[in-house]
Design a protein around this motif. Structure first.
Motif, mmCIF file in Angstrom:
data_model
loop_
_atom_site.group_PDB
_atom_site.id
_atom_site.type_symbol
_atom_site.label_atom_id
_atom_site.label_comp_id
_atom_site.label_asym_id
_atom_site.label_seq_id
_atom_site.Cartn_x
_atom_site.Cartn_y
_atom_site.Cartn_z
ATOM 1 N N SER A 1 63.776 59.508 45.421
ATOM 2 C CA SER A 1 63.299 60.809 44.963
ATOM 3 C C SER A 1 64.448 61.586 44.343
ATOM 4 O O SER A 1 65.599 61.441 44.724
ATOM 5 C CB SER A 1 62.707 61.582 46.128
ATOM 6 N N ASN B 1 66.138 65.166 43.427
ATOM 7 C CA ASN B 1 66.170 66.583 43.762
ATOM 8 C C ASN B 1 66.822 67.340 42.621
ATOM 9 O O ASN B 1 67.891 66.951 42.167
ATOM 10 C CB ASN B 1 66.972 66.806 45.034
ATOM 11 N N LYS C 1 63.220 74.209 47.080
ATOM 12 C CA LYS C 1 63.177 72.816 47.520
ATOM 13 C C LYS C 1 62.318 72.091 46.495
ATOM 14 O O LYS C 1 61.102 72.059 46.595
ATOM 15 C CB LYS C 1 62.579 72.746 48.914
ATOM 16 N N GLN D 1 61.504 68.827 44.474
ATOM 17 C CA GLN D 1 61.734 67.430 44.756
ATOM 18 C C GLN D 1 60.707 66.549 44.087
ATOM 19 O O GLN D 1 59.546 66.896 43.981
ATOM 20 C CB GLN D 1 61.652 67.227 46.268
ATOM 21 N N ARG E 1 60.081 78.301 56.119
ATOM 22 C CA ARG E 1 61.105 78.360 55.077
ATOM 23 C C ARG E 1 62.465 78.666 55.692
ATOM 24 O O ARG E 1 63.472 78.644 55.015
ATOM 25 C CB ARG E 1 60.775 79.486 54.091
ATOM 26 N N ARG F 1 59.415 66.656 52.955
ATOM 27 C CA ARG F 1 60.394 66.436 51.900
ATOM 28 C C ARG F 1 61.408 65.417 52.370
ATOM 29 O O ARG F 1 61.717 65.351 53.546
ATOM 30 C CB ARG F 1 61.142 67.733 51.605
ATOM 31 N N SER F 2 61.954 64.699 51.424
ATOM 32 C CA SER F 2 62.907 63.667 51.827
ATOM 33 C C SER F 2 64.165 64.289 52.423
ATOM 34 O O SER F 2 64.903 63.646 53.147
ATOM 35 C CB SER F 2 63.268 62.788 50.640
ATOM 36 N N THR F 3 64.382 65.576 52.131
ATOM 37 C CA THR F 3 65.594 66.210 52.634
ATOM 38 C C THR F 3 65.429 66.798 54.045
ATOM 39 O O THR F 3 66.401 67.225 54.639
ATOM 40 C CB THR F 3 66.025 67.347 51.696
#
Lengths: 424, 1060
Positions: free
Chosen positions: A372, A374, A413, A415, B346, B380-382
């Motif tokens: 992915s 970012n 965020k 992505q 958030r 999310r991947s993060t």
């Protein structure tokens, strides 16, 4: 409530401890270290750890663990929120919340902690009150102090705590009266491979810098307040005024503070200001793959998209990457497998592109996942939701302040997941 | 920077390994190489009279404490500076004191008087900080002093001091839990306080000391609800949590009517539409039967006043309101919290972690509420892994027939993640969706089967485990899948997965009759190399095959059982033995043999895949216990709703009689209204007339308490001139504020009656119309009010006129003492009673010289501030002792000794006595010195009993009463006691008291009272003792003295003397 606090750096040194009740031995942190070891990654350390006699609640901020020791039932968020407030205060006082800053100012840190908690219960957490009690260090002041032997502790006791507007100190005076508002919006989005939006949302904040003399009473109104769906307020804002008139009416704290944070209702379609075309492929039974990414502007309302940075976590099997960037520069960290491409400004005439060869470990099976992407970016002078400040009025004081509003849109965020793209 | 230097020096000095020396201070590491020397250096700095040096030293010491180093040996040197003028030094000394007082209790007592002085300071902030530090010193001996200080501060005029008093309550409670009853009294008093500043702190004290005394809340409930929005954020959290519990005990469940629906919730959600309809019908039927539910207006008040706080910037406040709504609100209204909770996602990852845990619990019970925000839980991947897994949990809980396809699509992308723990969790989640939603079961199963060909073994293994669970639901249709899985045994290595496959094949061997024996054959071959769980399943498989297909598998089974018989693991050996007995028919085999098939191949219920968050909501949400899913220490159980509502009238606030006040007083109230928090008048429409009245009476009472407060403080507060002025000044200022409507906060509760708004605008317009007029009238009322303050106590002016004169303790100039003392009480010669002698030097240790002393109670002529000590030397040796004298007295600061004249010689067997004077500075610390003879030196110490630190004074009864009136409050210590039979007569009582303390009796009119008076020798502070005999053997002892330490100790001594 909060029994003790330990500050621990990344290498596991306890470099500061403070106790508000009887002393708890440092050895209690061993449970924390154990959990930290188990978690592998710093951000996976559970915030709440139960030990035989205590509970440890910790936060991780700026490479420091703030580990608090609790003995009895207490809402965990209460402690977490407070610890973040402590970190914010350090940030506010020393410009950064780092180990060196804390060590350099250990006495001020101690004095602050002493004021912020009494017997483990928060006492003064408003930055304005604290600054009256303990003056923040400046270079000038430290020079003066070392010569004259005067101190950082205010000799007048603050009155703010006693008034019913505890966030503002009395007797503020400025020669230039200014009020600045930064409307900062962040887009959180997940975009899939085909470019369609899986999820997008706009989160915004209004950060203010108010330097006004006396007791000004401000009201800030918007052209289109209905855009704001969910809002959280600084305690200074009069809730009722907002409910009835959608006007932000408040007596501001002195200095920098966050006035509101808001979310734009999800009914509105979110305009995504950039698009990404990407092609990342690995061939079966070969030790290389192809990588080709192009970023372009889209629906940016005539403003330039700048500060674009793309980061990609490449699969483990990637050894290194040979790429050419048509614009900006890229780095690939072979240890963490993170590719970072600093693009800069996007000009529509010549779209930035990054392409080349990916070298894989020989013999390793083909990585299955398209990583992915970012993406970070910034657009000045634009609030992507279309939010506009209408006017700012001041009551209660005679002078004419200088007023300014600035708009910025950022990727929050953002992505592009797996076979899709994520902005963020 | 000096601090950083200090810090680094700290490091350099200690033997911290490998830490680089910070170059800019070459002296740091080298000179102060050992701890001992460095501390010596610090002591020197602390003893200097330069503030800058002291400050520097204190900074270094604090840096040591921060680092966790022991600095306790500096205690005496540091404590001396407690009264330092420099405010920063002082603060740092406080930091030090609070840290080490527990370890050095005796020395810590030296500092107490400084704080006691601070408690009477005219400045409220100094009073507060004195109380704060005093109560933080964890020394049990000062408990009575703390108790007094708290009581006094609880009725202080300044709300800030009262807040500090509330903070001090839990401190004292943790030091001495016997004080609980008295502390509850103080809490009760402070709960009635009207200011927002105090509310949060006192509720916190309530929660720590007496959370079970829910009855204390009744009267304050409405007030707390109304003040809530203006309380500081930390207080809000505590109050909301407490009110949640309160409401659970006092109100009826708002969801009574819906409880039926709730019970069926699970079924209804997963079930088909027809089922739903059926449920609706039954529910409707039950609704008819119940009587209609009407929400208590107080319940509504709480819900309404907490709602705006969902908009707080503080995550803890938002969470507190969210849990309140979840536990208390009608089902239809709970939804409002979802938006706010989603907003918290958030925030920092720790906040997310806690919020998601709570959302996970809520989403099981009230799924509908989060459905609109489904996408906010996308991963999310993060995100950190722990967050991902929690989000997955929420997504799974939210899955239903309409959104399952979107969720599954989302899950598919997650499976490709690089985070393997997360992938495994996703597969589990898919399994749960499949079991819960029948419609997608096949789709999920197919998806999972596809995963079996995944390259990653962990993914395959996890899928196998999940597939096994799913297949149990309808095995007959899936023999293909079972076959496919059988083939996997060749490749897959993860034990759990292998075990699952073997179990499946064994369980459904009838569906795959050809493959099963083959698998067993392969497994028998590799048996010895398998993990334990796999071995157990191999035995299982063998047994099942033996029962269904013994022809093909008999030998294999024997072989496997033989291998297992000699396995290292006893569990496996046991199992093998057990199974052999069960399935292989022998002559001896028991009755169970014929049931073997039933035992092994019984129909097994399909496993239910449940959320780990199910039923966690019996813990109060947002609590630590909920997060840990275990009861934490001090957790207060969230009570169930009562079946019958308790009497709601307990919350009515009664109207005191004198609210029927004069017109002038009424005007006062009006002026004052804005002063007592604007939220006061905001009682909403549902609260109806009675609350309106209530709020007025609140005002009056508050006003009264101000007046009463000043009144009662009058005798004891030294800074009276100042404090007297302040209330009216304060009010004046408030009045000004009230005039400017603008700066007043008007963040009021959500829905407010329009009539009130009208009145606000009305008053403001009238003000603008006749600005000066209004001002004038206001100032008029102000003066009137001030007049009333004055007239309420006609004696006041006169009183504090002579107040300064008589009470010497508050005058800083010692030179004034003699004059004052001589002007009022006459020192008289002591009342004599049996003299107690103490040993200074025993005959044995003194090598024949024995020394005894007693307190002669005679005034010490050379210096009236000294206590006379009669010392008796006896020479028990055969030789002469020469040159007996005192040398090197080691005294604490301030103490002085007047040595006796050297005794030139003491013949054998002879006894002589001398008198020496010691100024003990009104403390019971010992005076240490050395006793020298011509040959030897002996160590000696004289420690006075507290009763000897004073000299009797003569007073008339009237004088006594007058003085006593000035020494109330903090200076008064009262204790109850029971007089033993031996001590009932006047004579014995007087004798015992006078033997315990050097006091004189004051003539007294009443025959059941005894009064004694004395003054301390050094400072001349009065000590007044009253003993009042009550019914039976009961008596009450009161000691009034400026010196609280002396007073406390004296009470102890006298009681001991009387009761022994």
């Amino acid at each position: 409530m909060i029994h003790s606090l330990f500050l621990i750096n990344c290498s596991g040194d306890i470099f500061l401890e403070k106790h508000w009740k009887s002393v708890v031995s440092q050895s209690v942190c061993d449970y924390f270290f154990e959990a930290q070891e188990k978690a592998v990654d710093v951000e996976n350390v559970p915030p709440v750890i139960s030990t035989p006699h205590h509970y440890l609640i910790s936060i991780y901020r700026d490479k420091i663990f703030f580990v608090s020791v609790i003995q009895t039932e207490v809402p965990p968020l209460f402690v977490i929120e407070f610890l973040h407030r402590v970190a914010d205060t350090f940030q506010d006082y020393f410009g950064e919340c780092s180990e060196t800053a804390i060590k350099d100012n250990v006495v001020i840190v101690y004095e602050l902690l002493e004021e912020m908690l009494d017997n483990g219960f928060p006492l003064a957490t408003e930055s304005n009150i604290l600054k009256e009690l303990i003056k923040p260090p400046t270079i000038l002041r430290s020079v003066v102090n070392s010569i004259t032997g005067s101190s950082n502790v205010g000799d007048t006791l603050p009155t703010g705590q006693l008034s019913n507007i505890p966030w503002r100190r009395a007797g503020v005076k400025y020669t230039n009266n200014e009020a600045y508002f930064d409307v900062i919006e962040e887009i959180d989005a997940i975009i899939d491979k085909s470019g369609s939006t899986v999820f997008a949302e706009i989160q915004g904040v209004i950060d203010s810098c108010i330097k006004l003399s006396g007791m000004p009473d401000l009201s800030l109104s918007f052209m289109n307040p209905r855009l704001l769906d969910d809002v959280s307020f600084h305690p200074c804002i009069r809730f009722k005024r907002w409910e009835s008139e959608r006007v932000l009416s408040f007596i501001p704290p002195d200095g920098n503070f966050r006035l509101i944070s808001y979310r734009v209702s999800s009914q509105n379609l979110v305009a995504i200001p950039v698009y990404v075309k990407h092609m990342i492929s690995f061939k079966e039974n070969s030790s290389s793959g192809r990588f080709d990414v192009t970023i372009g502007p889209k629906q940016n309302m005539g403003k330039t998209v700048e500060g674009v940075v793309m980061t990609v976590h490449m699969p483990k099997a990637v050894l290194n990457m040979n790429l050419t960037a048509s614009q900006g520069s890229y780095t690939f960290d072979p240890v963490t497998k993170v590719l970072t491409w600093d693009v800069g400004k996007i000009t529509p005439q010549k779209l930035p592109n990054l392409k080349g060869i990916v070298n894989l470990q020989s013999g390793a099976p083909k990585p299955e996942e398209n990583p992915s992407l970012n993406i970070q970016f910034k657009i000045q002078q634009l609030a992507i939701s279309g939010l506009k400040v209408n006017r700012l009025d001041m009551y209660g004081e005679k002078y004419k302040p200088f007023k300014g509003v600035k708009y910025i849109t950022k990727a929050g965020k953002f992505q592009s997941l797996g076979s899709r793209i994520v902005l963020g | 920077m000096s601090t950083s230097q200090a810090y680094n020096e700290e490091k350099g000095g200690s033997s911290s390994l490998g830490e680089p020396e910070y170059g800019h201070d070459p002296a740091s590491g080298g000179i102060f190489s050992s701890d001992y020397k460095r501390h010596d250096d610090l002591k020197e700095m602390l003893d200097s009279n330069k503030d800058s040096l002291k400050l520097e030293a204190m900074k270094r010491i604090v840096a040591m404490i921060a680092r966790g180093k022991n600095a306790s040996d500096l205690f005496p040197a540091v404590v001396k500076n407690v009264a330092c003028k420099n405010i920063e030094v002082k603060k740092l000394v406080y930091v030090y004191l609070v840290r080490y007082a527990e370890e050095q209790q005796d020395l810590a007592l030296l500092s107490i008087s400084t704080f006691q002085r601070g408690l009477k300071d005219p400045n409220q902030l100094i009073r507060a900080s004195a109380l704060r530090v005093l109560s933080s010193i964890r020394v049990p001996i000062i408990v009575p002093i703390m108790m007094l200080a708290i009581k006094e501060a609880a009725s202080d005029m300044s709300p800030y001091v009262r807040k500090t008093a509330a903070h001090a309550i839990p401190k004292l409670y943790s030091l001495d839990s016997d004080q609980k009853d008295q502390l509850i009294e103080v809490i009760e008093k402070l709960l009635a306080d009207k200011t927002t500043l105090v509310a949060g702190s006192v509720v916190m004290a309530f929660e720590e000391v007496c959370p079970e005394r829910i009855d204390l809340i009744h009267k304050n409930y409405r007030k707390l609800c109304n003040l809530l929005i203006d309380v500081e954020e930390w207080g809000q959290v505590v109050i909301i949590n407490m009110l949640t519990r309160y409401a659970r005990t006092q109100f009826l469940s708002p969801n009574q009517n819906e409880s039926l629906l709730e019970e069926n919730a699970e079924k209804a959600f997963y079930g088909s539409d027809e089922e739903d309809a059926k449920d609706d019908k039954t529910e409707a039927a039950s609704l008819v039967k119940r009587k209609p539910y009407v929400m208590d207006p107080d319940h509504r008040l709480l819900l309404r006043n907490t709602k705006p706080l969902l908009q707080s910037r503080n995550a803890a406040v938002v969470m507190a309101v969210a849990q309140l709504y979840f536990h208390l609100a009608p089902k239809a209204e709970v939804g409002v919290i979802a938006k706010a909770l989603v907003r918290l996602l958030r925030s920092h990852s720790e906040v997310q972690y806690v919020v998601l845990q709570n959302v996970a619990t809520m989403s099981i019970k009230r799924r509908g509420m989060f459905e609109p925000y489904l996408k906010s839980f996308y991963i999310r991947s993060t995100d950190p892994t722990q967050i991902k897994i929690l989000k997955l949990e929420v997504l799974t809980n939210l899955a239903n027939e309409t959104n399952i396809s979107t969720i599954l699509r989302e899950f598919q992308t997650y499976i490709r993640s690089m985070d393997k723990d997360f992938v495994a969790a996703t597969i589990q989640a898919i399994g749960r969706c499949a079991t819960n939603i029948g419609k997608v079961r096949d789709t999920c199963l197919n998806g999972l089967v596809q995963l079996l060909s995944n390259r990653d073994e962990l993914v395959v293994a996890e899928s196998v485990v999940v597939i096994k669970k799913l297949l149990q639901m309808q095995p007959s249709q899936h023999s293909e899948i079972i076959k496919h899985m059988a083939k996997l045994t060749d490749n897959i290595q993860v034990p759990m997965a292998r075990a699952s496959i073997l179990w499946l094949i064994g369980e459904y061997c009838e569906h795959v009759p050809k493959i099963a024996p083959d698998v067993l054959r392969k497994m028998a071959k590799s048996f010895t190399n398998e993990e334990d769980i796999v071995k157990l399943q191999v035995i299982n498989l063998a047994a099942k095959l033996y029962l269904t297909n013994s022809k093909q598998s008999k030998l294999l089974t024997q072989y496997v059982l033989n291998l297992a018989k000699y396995d290292q693991n006893y569990d496996i050996r046991d199992r093998a033995r057990f199974i052999r007995q069960l399935i292989v028919p022998t002559e001896k085999s028991g009755a169970l043999n014929k049931y073997a098939k039933k035992l092994f191949l019984a129909q097994k219920p399909a496993p239910i895949l449940e959320s780990s968050f199910k039923d966690r909501d019996h813990f109060q949400l947002g609590s630590l216990s909920h997060l840990l899913n275990a009861k934490a220490v001090g957790y207060q159980e969230l009570p169930d709703w009562p079946d019958e509502a308790p009497d709601p009238s307990v919350r009515n606030v009664e109207v005191p009689e004198w609210t029927k006040c004069t017109s002038r007083e009424k005007r006062k109230e009006k002026v004052e209204k804005p002063f007592y928090s604007d939220s006061e008048g905001e009682s909403g429409p549902t609260e109806s007339a009675d609350s309106g009245e209530g709020s007025i009476c609140h005002d009056v009472r508050a006003w009264a308490s101000v007046a009463v407060g000043t009144d009662s403080l009058t005798p004891s507060l030294p800074g009276q001139h100042l404090t007297l002025g302040s209330p009216s000044e304060e009010e004046e200022e408030e009045g000004k504020k009230a005039k400017k409507k603008k700066p007043q906060r008007d963040r009021e509760g959500g829905s407010e009656s329009s009539s009130e708004e009208g009145s606000v605008s009305e008053s403001s317009s009238s003000e603008s119309d006749s600005g000066s007029d209004a001002e004038e009238s206001q100032s008029e009322t102000e003066t009137k009010r001030r007049k009333t303050v004055k007239s309420s106590d006609p004696n006041r002016d006169q009183r504090h006129g002579d107040f300064c004169f008589i009470c010497p303790g508050i005058l800083p100039l010692p030179s004034l003492y003699p004059h004052l003392i001589s002007s009022v009480p006459q020192v008289i010669s002591p009342v004599f009673s049996s003299v107690k002698t103490y040993e200074l030097l025993h005959r044995m240790t003194g090598e024949g010289l024995s020394v005894e002393y007693y307190f002669s109670r005679q005034p010490f002529a050379p210096d009236p501030h000294m206590v006379a000590v009669q010392i008796q030397f006896s020479n028990n040796t055969d030789s002469e002792v020469k040159n007996v004298r005192i040398s090197e007295p080691k005294l604490l600061s301030g103490m002085r000794v007047q040595e006796f004249k050297e005794i030139e010689s003491l013949a054998p067997g002879e006894t002589t006595s001398v008198v020496m004077g010691i100024d003990f500075c009104d403390s019971t610390q010992a005076a240490n010195f050395q006793l020298c003879t011509h040959t030897r030196q002996f160590y000696g110490a004289i420690q006075p009993p507290v009763g000897e630190l004073m000299a009797p004074v003569f007073m008339s009864e009237n004088e006594f009463k007058k003085e006593q009136g000035k020494l109330t409050g903090m200076s008064e210590i009262t204790e109850k006691l029971t007089l033993p039979e031996t001590c009932q007569s006047d004579h014995t009582i007087v004798q015992r008291v006078t033997s315990a303390a050097n006091v004189s009796r004051v003539p007294c009119g009443a025959d059941n009272e005894y009064r004694f008076a004395a003054k301390t020798v050094t400072s001349g502070s009065l000590v007044l003792i009253t003993l009042e005999k009550k019914e039976g053997a009961l008596a009450q002892l009161t000691v009034n003295s400026e010196k609280m330490v002396i007073g406390t100790m004296l009470v102890k001594d006298i009681i001991q003397a009387l009761t022994q």
